[in-house]
Enzyme design. Structure first.
Site, PDB file in Angstrom:
ATOM      1  CD  GLU A  83     -29.282  78.200  -1.374  1.00 23.06           C
ATOM      2  OE1 GLU A  83     -29.989  77.555  -2.274  1.00 23.06           O
ATOM      3  OE2 GLU A  83     -28.103  78.613  -1.723  1.00 23.06           O
ATOM      4  CD  GLU A 114     -19.184  56.831  -1.889  1.00 24.74           C
ATOM      5  OE1 GLU A 114     -19.677  56.297  -2.758  1.00 24.74           O
ATOM      6  OE2 GLU A 114     -19.134  58.223  -1.920  1.00 24.74           O
TER       7      GLU A 114
END
Length: 298
Positions: A83, A114
């Site tokens: 963004e 992860e």
């Protein structure tokens, strides 16, 4: 049964009958608990301000924002990085999101990704992290191996590291140059850190990156003057911003924006100082991109 010491993994004491609530009571319970996310970020504002001060010189030298996370935390990093370009015209190559499991993990879980510290370190090295970069590592647990591996590698490469976690006293907060604790406690749905832990991360990331963009001259007053007008909605917004900053009429503002190639900041300097686009760009360049300085307002 052993008890996990991390508050985000605890069982919320207030909602043992969550699955029995009627829709209104259920929604209220979930929504009300989210308020704690705002409180957690407010408590972290001194730490976030210190990050802004430390990160700013590196970004002014051309450094990048590198986001690292897994699962929800990783996806929030991808969102914040993405963004910055349409909002502030921040170059996309200077906002680098790294997520455990790669791009596939944005839309689906990549089991075990992860848990590999070496993968985090490898991803950091693969994107060429260096001394002017700012690595923002996010993990609700504060113990995610992928994220810890990324921080260790970034520190060895002399990047500035920021650790953002929702549990106090965790390895991520100890490993990073700057620790940002977002202490949100147990979730209404126990262990589901996509709830208020994720909300707190979203607010903190938004706050941190927006504050950096303001300090880098991407805002004039509180106007988003570096917006990239890539569609009809944003073109209309650019026109409104230009008119608000200059008191120009619609035709005059449109003419200036056209001459400025759609760049609001350039159009504002043109109209306020009565100069052409080339002169406005030169003044902005001399002012490091800060409209207020280019306008002689200090």
């Amino acid at each position: 049964m052993t008890t996990d010491p991390r508050p985000t993994e605890g069982v919320h004491p207030d909602h043992p009958d969550l699955d029995r609530l009627d829709p209104l009571a259920l929604v209220r319970a979930l929504a009300d608990d989210q308020r704690l996310a705002v409180e957690a970020v407010r408590a972290a504002t001194p730490a976030l301000a210190r990050v802004v001060e430390a990160a700013l010189p590196r970004l002014e030298r051309g450094g990048r924002l590198v986001y690292v996370g897994a699962g929800t935390s990783g996806r929030l990093g991808v969102l914040d990085a993405t963004e910055l370009t349409p909002t502030f015209s921040w170059p996309p190559e200077r906002a680098v999101p790294l997520i455990a499991g790669g791009e596939r993990a944005i839309r689906q879980a990549v089991e075990g990704a992860e848990d590999r510290a070496g993968a985090g370190a490898g991803d950091v090295r693969a994107v060429g992290v260096g001394p002017d970069d700012v690595l923002i590592a996010v993990a609700a647990s504060g113990t995610t191996p992928y994220v810890l591996g990324a921080v260790a590698a970034a520190r060895s490469l002399r990047a500035l590291t920021v650790g953002m976690a929702n549990n106090p006293g965790t390895p991520l907060l100890a490993a990073a140059d700057h620790a940002v604790l977002l202490d949100t406690g147990p979730e209404v749905i126990s262990g589901s850190t996509r709830l208020k832990a994720g909300t707190a991360q979203k607010i903190a990331l938004n706050t941190l990156s927006s504050a950096l963009m303001v300090r880098l001259g991407k805002v004039y007053g509180n106007l988003m003057v570096d917006v990239r007008a890539t569609n009809a909605k944003l073109e209309a917004r650019a026109l409104r911003l230009t008119r608000h900053a200059t008191d120009a009429g619609e035709t005059e503002a449109k003419t200036a924006l056209t001459a400025a190639g759609g760049r609001v900041k350039t159009a504002v300097v043109m109209l306020r100082l009565g100069v052409d686009a080339g002169e406005a760009e030169a003044r902005l360049a001399a002012a490091g991109g800060h409209a207020r300085m280019a306008l002689g307002e200090g």
